[in-house]
Motif scaffolding. Structure first.
Motif, short mmCIF file in Angstrom:
data_model
loop_
_atom_site.label_atom_id
_atom_site.label_comp_id
_atom_site.label_asym_id
_atom_site.label_seq_id
_atom_site.Cartn_x
_atom_site.Cartn_y
_atom_site.Cartn_z
N UNK A 1 0.84 -1.20 0.00
CA UNK A 1 0.00 0.00 0.00
C UNK A 1 0.87 1.25 0.00
N UNK A 2 0.34 2.31 -0.61
CA UNK A 2 1.00 3.61 -0.59
C UNK A 2 0.04 4.64 -0.04
N UNK A 3 0.51 5.41 0.94
CA UNK A 3 -0.27 6.52 1.50
C UNK A 3 0.61 7.75 1.39
N UNK A 4 0.36 8.55 0.35
CA UNK A 4 1.16 9.75 0.10
C UNK A 4 0.45 10.94 0.74
N UNK A 5 1.05 11.51 1.76
CA UNK A 5 0.45 12.60 2.53
C UNK A 5 1.08 13.92 2.11
N UNK A 6 0.24 14.89 1.79
CA UNK A 6 0.71 16.22 1.41
C UNK A 6 0.30 17.22 2.48
N UNK A 7 1.28 17.99 2.97
CA UNK A 7 1.07 18.97 4.03
C UNK A 7 1.68 20.28 3.58
N UNK A 8 0.95 21.36 3.76
CA UNK A 8 1.47 22.65 3.31
C UNK A 8 2.75 23.00 4.07
N UNK A 9 3.65 23.72 3.39
CA UNK A 9 4.91 24.07 4.02
C UNK A 9 4.71 24.92 5.28
N UNK A 10 3.84 25.93 5.27
CA UNK A 10 3.64 26.71 6.51
C UNK A 10 3.18 25.84 7.68
N UNK A 11 2.29 24.88 7.41
CA UNK A 11 1.82 24.02 8.49
C UNK A 11 2.95 23.14 9.01
N UNK A 12 3.78 22.62 8.10
CA UNK A 12 4.87 21.73 8.51
C UNK A 12 5.91 22.47 9.34
N UNK A 13 6.35 23.62 8.86
CA UNK A 13 7.42 24.34 9.58
C UNK A 13 6.92 24.82 10.94
N UNK A 14 5.61 24.93 11.10
CA UNK A 14 5.08 25.28 12.41
C UNK A 14 5.09 24.12 13.39
N UNK A 15 5.30 22.91 12.87
CA UNK A 15 5.29 21.73 13.73
C UNK A 15 6.68 21.27 14.14
N UNK A 16 7.69 21.59 13.34
CA UNK A 16 9.05 21.08 13.54
C UNK A 16 10.00 22.21 13.92
N UNK A 17 11.20 21.88 14.41
CA UNK A 17 12.17 22.92 14.80
C UNK A 17 12.54 23.83 13.64
N UNK A 18 12.93 25.04 13.95
CA UNK A 18 13.29 26.01 12.92
C UNK A 18 14.49 25.52 12.12
N UNK A 19 14.48 25.82 10.85
CA UNK A 19 15.60 25.49 9.99
C UNK A 19 15.62 24.08 9.46
#
Length: 482
Positions: A64-82
């Motif tokens: 199975x393949x589950x390809x998840x797309x997340x907007x860049x602004x949402x992603x960078x708000x979840x993970x450490x800077x840089x």
């Protein structure tokens, strides 16, 4: 090896399937622990499923393949800077339904390679992996439908030994109006017409007053593809019974759907500190400077869950079984505030249950992680001010005691690990002393009692069968040193 999630003999013939396999793109509403904010992701789910099957014979979907797309602004708000790359795993709940009955299969721990974070646009994380087979006890169409989705994210740099960041878990429900049907399989009787019996069932078994069979036979099975070579994990698979009674339980409502699986074998390091409150000191547990032991784990061995639209609300729990034979800890304390006492402590641990999951609707969903086991302590090689004190070979806690550790936001699943903490109540001691000398009261007075803190940190789990980047297992940082 294989496992089965048994839930329902689905009796009666069905109509011919009108489709075989398709790929669907779904919108999901996702929430984070301790946050009222929600993010939206899209997930393209595809899997090759046979168009037809036979009663009693496994229907095995392809990878199975589950390809998840997340907007860049949402992603960078979840993970450490840089962060310029992200590593993720995904677990998709798939409803398998036939003739009005259904079970839920977990397409668990689908892995994705490190995905670059672009300067703009969406981040696409392509998760893939093997999924369980399905064995049916009756003829009729079987419909596979995508339901809840969990995505665990971590900065790619966290995979090296020099950098570490806490994983972030998105728990997602299909947005309103989404049709998650993936495939329909037409299952026919082997011979003798529709409604043929599954192997091992008789025509008179488990019939109610109406003469119809009780729900019993959608069978979800997974083949264990673990490699023969387990060198990255030189420990035996864990044994014993799980006990998830210390995990947060589901609110009253509709019954939970439960599943039992062979699970995924792996190993990890866990190190930490145990405080002895009365002695105002702590000892190192599984000292990395010595010969630390590995946790042996079978991950995702049991599941229990309920959909958000059912009575009682959403609940999802994944239980894993683990064993850990710790090396003896050695430490020196100032007994009664002035007398230096050194001793070795042997830990006797029972089977360990690791339960992770979530409760409630997005955006007010709460994630949890609970590690539970019973433990006894044995004290030996005692010295008071450098002079040996013979306490005998059976100076131990009179009874086993509970150890309940909670992970909070930093511990999302047994694969990524993270910090764990809790308090224990050490029971009185017995069997201490030799030659008629009873030292039980001495050790009980100086050690036993409530409020003894434990802080552990579990490293990322090495899974030999997946040849993942966490093999061999790496040593986590000691709590309090981050």
């Amino acid at each position: 090896m294989s496992v089965a999630l048994l839930a329902g003999l689905l009796s009666g013939p069905g109509s011919a399937a009108d489709e075989g396999t398709k790929s669907v793109t779904l919108a999901y509403d996702c929430g984070l622990e301790d946050s009222t904010e929600a993010v939206t992701v899209t997930a393209e789910v595809s899997v090759d499923v046979p168009a037809t099957g036979e009663v009693g014979q496994p229907v095995q979907p392809g990878s199975a393949t589950v390809a998840v797309a997340l907007s860049r602004p949402d992603l960078v708000g979840l993970l450490p800077a840089g962060v310029d790359g992200v590593v993720s795993t995904a677990t998709l709940t798939v409803e398998v339904a036939q003739n009005g009955q259904s079970v839920e299969a977990q397409w668990a721990d689908l892995g994705a390679p490190s995905s670059p974070v672009p300067s703009d646009g969406a981040v696409r994380m392509a998760h893939s992996g093997e999924v369980p087979s399905v064995t049916l006890g009756s003829a009729g169409d079987v419909v596979f439908t995508a339901r809840e989705l969990t995505v665990v994210l971590r900065a790619a740099a966290a995979l090296d030994q020099e950098s570490e960041s806490a994983p972030v878990t998105l728990t997602c429900e299909p947005s309103e109006g989404q049709d998650g049907r993936l495939a329909t399989v037409s299952v026919s009787a082997v011979s003798g017409g529709s409604g043929a019996e599954a192997p091992g069932t008789s025509g008179t078994e488990e019939r109610g007053e109406s003469g119809e069979k009780s729900a019993r036979s959608i069978m979800v099975e997974a083949e264990d593809t673990a490699a023969e070579d387990a060198d990255p994990c030189p420990v035996e698979p864990p044994t014993g019974e799980m006990d998830w009674s210390e995990a947060p339980q589901a609110p009253e409502g509709d019954p939970l759907k439960e599943g039992n699986f062979p699970g995924t074998f792996g190993c990890a390091y866990a190190i930490g500190l145990a405080n002895v409150r009365k002695l105002n000191g702590a000892m190192i547990i599984n000292d990395p400077a010595g010969t630390p032991a590995l946790i042996s784990v079978i991950a995702s061995k049991h599941t229990a869950g309920r959909n958000a639209n059912q009575k009682g609300g959403y609940y999802s729990r994944i239980d894993s079984l683990a064993n850990l034979k710790l090396p003896d800890a050695e430490s020196t304390f100032m007994a009664f505030g002035f007398q230096p006492v050194s001793a070795k402590v042997e830990f006797e641990n029972g089977p360990i249950t690791v339960s992770t999951g979530s409760i409630g609707r997005i955006p007010n969903r709460t994630n949890f992680a609970t590690v539970y086991f019973k433990q006894s302590l044995r004290i030996h090689d005692v010295k008071i001010n450098g002079t040996p004190l013979d306490v005998g070979s059976n100076c131990r806690t009179a009874t086993p005691f509970k150890v309940v550790l909670n992970g909070g936001a930093g511990y999302t699943n047994v694969f990524f690990g993270g910090p764990l903490s809790g308090e224990v109540d050490i029971p009185p001691f017995s069997g201490c002393g030799t030659g008629g000398e009873d030292l039980d009261a001495l050790f009980t007075a100086s050690i036993s009692g409530p409020g003894n803190l434990i802080n552990m940190n579990q490293g990322t789990t090495c899974v030999p069968s997946q040849q993942n980047t966490s093999c061999p297992p790496t040593m986590p940082k000691m709590p309090g040193t981050q």
